[in-house]
Design a protein around this motif. Structure first.
Motif, PDB file in Angstrom:
ATOM      1  N   TYR A 627       0.865  -1.189   0.000  1.00 57.11           N
ATOM      2  CA  TYR A 627       0.000   0.000   0.000  1.00 57.11           C
ATOM      3  C   TYR A 627       0.900   1.237   0.000  1.00 57.11           C
ATOM      4  CZ  TYR A 627      -3.403  -3.475   1.537  1.00 57.11           C
ATOM      5  OH  TYR A 627      -4.177  -4.599   1.624  1.00 57.11           O
ATOM      6  N   PRO A 628       0.612   2.236  -0.799  1.00 58.11           N
ATOM      7  CA  PRO A 628       1.474   3.402  -0.895  1.00 58.11           C
ATOM      8  C   PRO A 628       1.305   4.358   0.276  1.00 58.11           C
ATOM      9  CG  PRO A 628      -0.404   3.701  -2.327  1.00 58.11           C
ATOM     10  CD  PRO A 628      -0.523   2.312  -1.759  1.00 58.11           C
ATOM     11  N   PHE A 629       2.306   5.179   0.490  1.00 56.53           N
ATOM     12  CA  PHE A 629       2.205   6.290   1.441  1.00 56.53           C
ATOM     13  C   PHE A 629       0.937   7.093   1.125  1.00 56.53           C
ATOM     14  CE2 PHE A 629       3.509   9.655   4.174  1.00 56.53           C
ATOM     15  CZ  PHE A 629       3.178  10.843   3.536  1.00 56.53           C
ATOM     16  N   GLY A 630       0.209   7.470   2.184  1.00 56.59           N
ATOM     17  CA  GLY A 630      -0.983   8.300   1.990  1.00 56.59           C
ATOM     18  C   GLY A 630      -2.236   7.529   1.647  1.00 56.59           C
ATOM     19  N   HIS A 631      -2.120   6.182   1.563  1.00 60.16           N
ATOM     20  CA  HIS A 631      -3.264   5.341   1.189  1.00 60.16           C
ATOM     21  C   HIS A 631      -4.260   5.214   2.340  1.00 60.16           C
ATOM     22  CE1 HIS A 631      -5.503   1.860  -0.315  1.00 60.16           C
ATOM     23  NE2 HIS A 631      -5.262   1.256   0.836  1.00 60.16           N
ATOM     24  N   GLY A 632      -5.517   5.201   2.002  1.00 62.69           N
ATOM     25  CA  GLY A 632      -6.570   4.970   3.004  1.00 62.69           C
ATOM     26  C   GLY A 632      -7.914   5.078   2.307  1.00 62.69           C
ATOM     27  N   LEU A 633      -8.773   4.064   2.505  1.00 63.06           N
ATOM     28  CA  LEU A 633     -10.083   4.060   1.858  1.00 63.06           C
ATOM     29  C   LEU A 633     -11.145   4.557   2.826  1.00 63.06           C
ATOM     30  CD1 LEU A 633      -9.815   0.472   0.264  1.00 63.06           C
ATOM     31  CD2 LEU A 633      -9.197   2.691  -0.766  1.00 63.06           C
ATOM     32  N   THR A 634     -12.331   4.756   2.324  1.00 58.84           N
ATOM     33  CA  THR A 634     -13.453   5.111   3.180  1.00 58.84           C
ATOM     34  C   THR A 634     -14.701   4.436   2.612  1.00 58.84           C
ATOM     35  OG1 THR A 634     -14.623   6.929   4.282  1.00 58.84           O
ATOM     36  CG2 THR A 634     -13.962   7.263   1.967  1.00 58.84           C
ATOM     37  N   TYR A 635     -15.879   4.850   3.067  1.00 60.50           N
ATOM     38  CA  TYR A 635     -17.106   4.164   2.644  1.00 60.50           C
ATOM     39  C   TYR A 635     -17.787   4.862   1.476  1.00 60.50           C
ATOM     40  CZ  TYR A 635     -16.551   1.418   6.926  1.00 60.50           C
ATOM     41  OH  TYR A 635     -16.080   0.590   7.907  1.00 60.50           O
ATOM     42  N   THR A 636     -17.005   5.655   0.768  1.00 58.12           N
ATOM     43  CA  THR A 636     -17.479   6.197  -0.508  1.00 58.12           C
ATOM     44  C   THR A 636     -16.238   6.326  -1.406  1.00 58.12           C
ATOM     45  OG1 THR A 636     -18.775   7.937  -1.574  1.00 58.12           O
ATOM     46  CG2 THR A 636     -17.263   8.625   0.185  1.00 58.12           C
ATOM     47  N   HIS A 637     -16.424   6.876  -2.594  1.00 59.48           N
ATOM     48  CA  HIS A 637     -15.283   7.003  -3.511  1.00 59.48           C
ATOM     49  C   HIS A 637     -15.220   8.428  -4.046  1.00 59.48           C
ATOM     50  CE1 HIS A 637     -14.580   2.669  -3.504  1.00 59.48           C
ATOM     51  NE2 HIS A 637     -15.904   2.572  -3.468  1.00 59.48           N
ATOM     52  N   PHE A 638     -13.993   8.847  -4.344  1.00 54.33           N
ATOM     53  CA  PHE A 638     -13.795  10.216  -4.831  1.00 54.33           C
ATOM     54  C   PHE A 638     -13.096  10.178  -6.190  1.00 54.33           C
ATOM     55  CE2 PHE A 638     -15.142  12.007  -0.924  1.00 54.33           C
ATOM     56  CZ  PHE A 638     -14.673  11.177   0.097  1.00 54.33           C
TER      57      PHE A 638
END
Ligand code: GLC
Length: 754
Positions: A627-638
């Motif tokens: 996983y790259p630096f700054g990676h993080g998901l959430t419960y929607t997409h941008f």
């Protein structure tokens, strides 16, 4: 006890600095050296050590030194009444009734425990970080602690190094933002602000680059790495007004940091303009002899204070005791001695200690148990969690659609591990474990079954914190591993969902807790494989302070939430995240390697002559991160539109404004941390492919688009070059990327002309 305060005898009529100058003029050399001496006070741990042990004698040694006026500061006193007792001893023992200053490791909370610092950094939320450390400061001040040996601002690019958990990860820009946010939290808007304490950024400097990730081992840093990567968080902390800096243990380019005049004077004072006081790390002055740098304790003391150390932190007999003779022998410049004492007296004055050295014992507990503090701890744990994977939207779980949830793993119900390392005054009974949090969240909705599954993983070598008798829980003798595994498999088989909580125990990371491997310790992977094999849907919650080798997990488990060591309300936060009461917003503060063989690995590498095979540097493993630096998901997409710059070209000292539209294309409101990366295409030095130069948290309603604007000024393009051995700003062409991680693809560019 009638607590006589010192002002009856000190020069109460003098103004702040006039009082200090008068005191200084009246003090003997012995008294001055006393002010530069900080001693541990092991009241608690001494009581658990053997009566004949050296540590058991330590409190008496300290009280003797207090009675002789030979102490200027104490550390490790966390009880307000004990603080007052020792303070009275100090004042009575001082010829000029000078109070001591109490320091302590308030690293991520005092009684209320926040997520570990690497987790706070993963929130990418400076306001939240300031709020958390402000609560920690209020609680510490309530028991009479005046100074935190924090924030730890050491850049860490080798996750084998255990102290990665105490810092803000691999990036100088993020590290600088987090450092300043913590200093503001601890100190408030000025030194001496009510309910606030001194910040003591550490460990100056470069400590995180330890050879092989082995804590305390030597550091060899190029000038460009030093100035461009490891120093910026310290610069930011100094600019935020930090009152203190702690000098590091290790050799920096062959010269111990604590005896390094280039570091402590040329860099810290002259280049950064630091005007506070410098304390050594524990015994680091005396250990200049251990390094085989100083000839003996007297030489160590002379070289430390001459290099720029003001105060020695010592466990037993201080090296600084030799300064009295050294001054008499002309080995120490008396102006240097006075300068150090002046700094200590000045900060005591700024804290108001001459006028009010004692703490109100009666109000302390009320502050420590303030429910508002626990609410901040939960918010911080929610904001720190990083959703690493969420295939097919497995998360959030829908509580109403499950009847039985299994919570499995050796960390799932461990209060001690939930709060992580570097905590002392916590209340274990009020810590909400992940199992507790899920039980509470599903109360009356679904049954929750809990199974440990495997023996708790243990360290090969003991933890330095075992002396407190406060390590991670141990399994009872005769723990039956086979039946525990079978019980876990049965529990998973009978459940609608299995939440597997795995990672490292809190004593496997932190100081003196480096590791040669990144695999899941013990039999945790075997447990996970067995649970996955039952066919029950599985989500994994990780508890760690470093990236772990989770390649198998990432291939076989659709949802992975990095919860870190989430603190006093960690379990409550994790439950709310898993069941969608709130959404994860954290982003990784470090690159997550596939395995330990890729280490060291970070995002800010230069391009090389073969950029197109960046991913194939090894023949055996892809050389891209998991996983790259700054990676993080959430419960929607941008989705990011094409960024735009307001004008180009710009002059060398000019600035561009970068504007980008971000659309929430999901069906749930969400928060994104938009990250701005820069690359200089040519110039005096090769420059990082992805240099973080800005980020913004933005809330975007489902279906909506928000416009985010960044400014890239000359400061972001200024760097120290090994070609000119000086700071440079180049005319060049620049790439700009904006996105949700260092893999951002939304691109624009601009030109800088002379
Ligand atoms: C430790 C650590 C330092 C800490 C100090 C006091 O050895 O290196 O971070 O603040 O001693 O506990």
């Amino acid at each position: 006890m009638t607590e006589s305060t010192p002002q009856e005898h000190a020069h109460a009529s003098a103004g702040p600095s006039e009082r200090v100058e008068r005191l200084l003029a009246a003090m003997s050399v012995e008294e001055k050296v006393g002010q530069l001496t900080q001693l541990f006070y092991f009241g608690g741990p001494a009581s658990v050590a053997g009566a004949d042990s050296e540590i058991a004698q330590q409190p008496r040694m300290v009280e003797g030194a207090l009675a002789r006026g030979a102490v200027g500061s104490l550390l490790f006193v966390t009880d307000p009444a004990e603080n007052n007792r020792l303070q009275q001893l100090a004042i009575d023992g001082s010829a000029h009734r000078i109070p001591v200053i109490f320091g302590f490791d308030v690293i991520h909370g005092f009684r209320t425990i926040f997520p570990v610092p690497i987790a706070l950094a993963a929130s990418w939320n400076p306001d939240l970080i300031t709020q958390a450390q402000s609560v920690a400061a209020r609680e510490a001040r309530a028991v009479g602690i005046h100074w935190a040996f924090a924030p730890m601002v050491d850049i860490a690019r080798d996750p084998r190094w255990g102290r990665i958990v105490e810092g803000a990860g691999e990036d100088p820009y993020l590290g600088a933002v987090v450092a300043a946010a913590q200093v503001r939290g601890f100190q408030g808007d000025h030194i001496g602000a009510p309910d606030h304490i001194l910040a003591g950024p550490k460990h100056f400097a470069g400590y995180g680059a330890a050879l092989g990730g082995r804590d305390y081992d030597e550091v060899d840093l190029s000038d460009q790495e030093f100035w461009n990567t490891y120093l910026p968080p310290f610069r930011a902390a100094v600019e935020a007004g930090a009152a203190n800096i702690m000098s590091a243990y290790m050799d920096l380019n062959g010269v111990p940091a604590t005896g390094n005049a280039w570091l402590l004077t040329d860099v810290l004072r002259d280049a950064l303009g630091f005007d506070g006081f410098v304390v050594t790390d524990a015994n680091a002055a005396k250990d200049l002899e251990t390094h085989h740098f100083a000839a003996d304790p007297a030489d160590a003391a002379v070289r430390a204070i001459t290099a720029g150390v003001d105060m020695e932190m010592a466990i037993f007999e201080p090296a600084f005791a030799h300064l009295v003779d050294a001054v008499a022998a002309g080995r120490v410049d008396t102006a240097r001695l006075d300068e150090a004492v002046r700094r200590i007296l000045t900060v005591k004055e700024q804290l108001g200690l001459f006028d009010d050295p004692f703490v109100d014992v009666d109000t302390a507990e009320q502050v420590l148990t303030d429910p508002a503090h626990r609410a901040v701890a939960r918010a911080a744990a929610e904001g720190a969690a990083v959703l690493l994977r969420n295939d097919n939207g497995v998360l959030p779980l829908h509580a109403e659609s499950v009847n039985t949830v299994a919570v499995i793993g050796p960390l799932a119900d461990s209060a001690r591990d939930t709060i992580g390392p570097w905590v002392f005054a916590y209340d274990g009974d009020e810590t909400v474990t992940i199992a507790d949090g899920i039980r509470a969240r599903l109360q009356g909705i679904a049954e929750v079954t809990v199974a440990q599954g495997v023996p708790r993983p243990t360290r090969t070598f003991p933890s330095m914190f075992d002396m407190w008798g406060d390590g991670s829980p141990k399994d009872p003798s005769g723990f039956d591993a086979d039946s525990a595994l079978q019980h876990a498999v049965d529990t998973a088989t009978q459940a609608d969902f299995a939440i597997v909580v795995i990672g490292e125990q809190q004593d496997m990371i932190g100081e003196s807790a480096s590791r040669s491997d990144l695999s899941l310790p013990g039999d945790q992977l075997r447990l996970l494989e067995a649970v996955v094999a039952t066919g029950t849907p599985v989500v994994v919650v990780l508890m760690s302070g470093r990236p772990l080798d989770i390649r198998w997990v990432a291939e076989h488990v659709p949802a992975i939430l990095q919860a870190w060591y989430p603190g006093t309300r960690g379990g409550e936060a994790v439950a709310r995240l898993l069941f969608g009461d709130t959404a994860p917003t954290g982003k990784l503060p470090f690159t997550w390697p596939r395995n330990v063989g890729q280490v060291p690995m970070h995002h800010a590498v230069t391009r090389s002559h073969a950029p197109n095979d960046q991913g194939r540097r090894y023949w055996d493993v892809a050389s891209t991160p998991l996983y790259p630096f700054g990676h993080g998901l959430t419960y929607t997409h941008f989705e990011y539109g094409t960024p735009r710059v307001d004008h180009s070209p710009i002059p060398l000292d000019g600035a561009v404004t970068v504007t980008v539209d971000i659309t929430n294309v999901g069906d749930r409101d969400g928060t994104e941390t938009a990250q701005l990366y820069l690359h200089q295409r040519f110039g005096t030095s090769s420059r990082p492919l992805r240099q973080l130069v800005g980020f913004q948290r933005v809330q975007i309603a489902a279906g909506a688009t928000e416009t985010v604007t960044f400014t890239i000024g000359a400061e972001a393009r200024r760097y120290w070059s090994a070609a000119t051995r000086d700071w440079v700003t180049d005319a060049s062409q620049f790439d700009v990327w904006v996105g949700g991680s260092a893999d951002a693809t939304a691109h624009t560019e601009f030109t800088v002309e002379r």
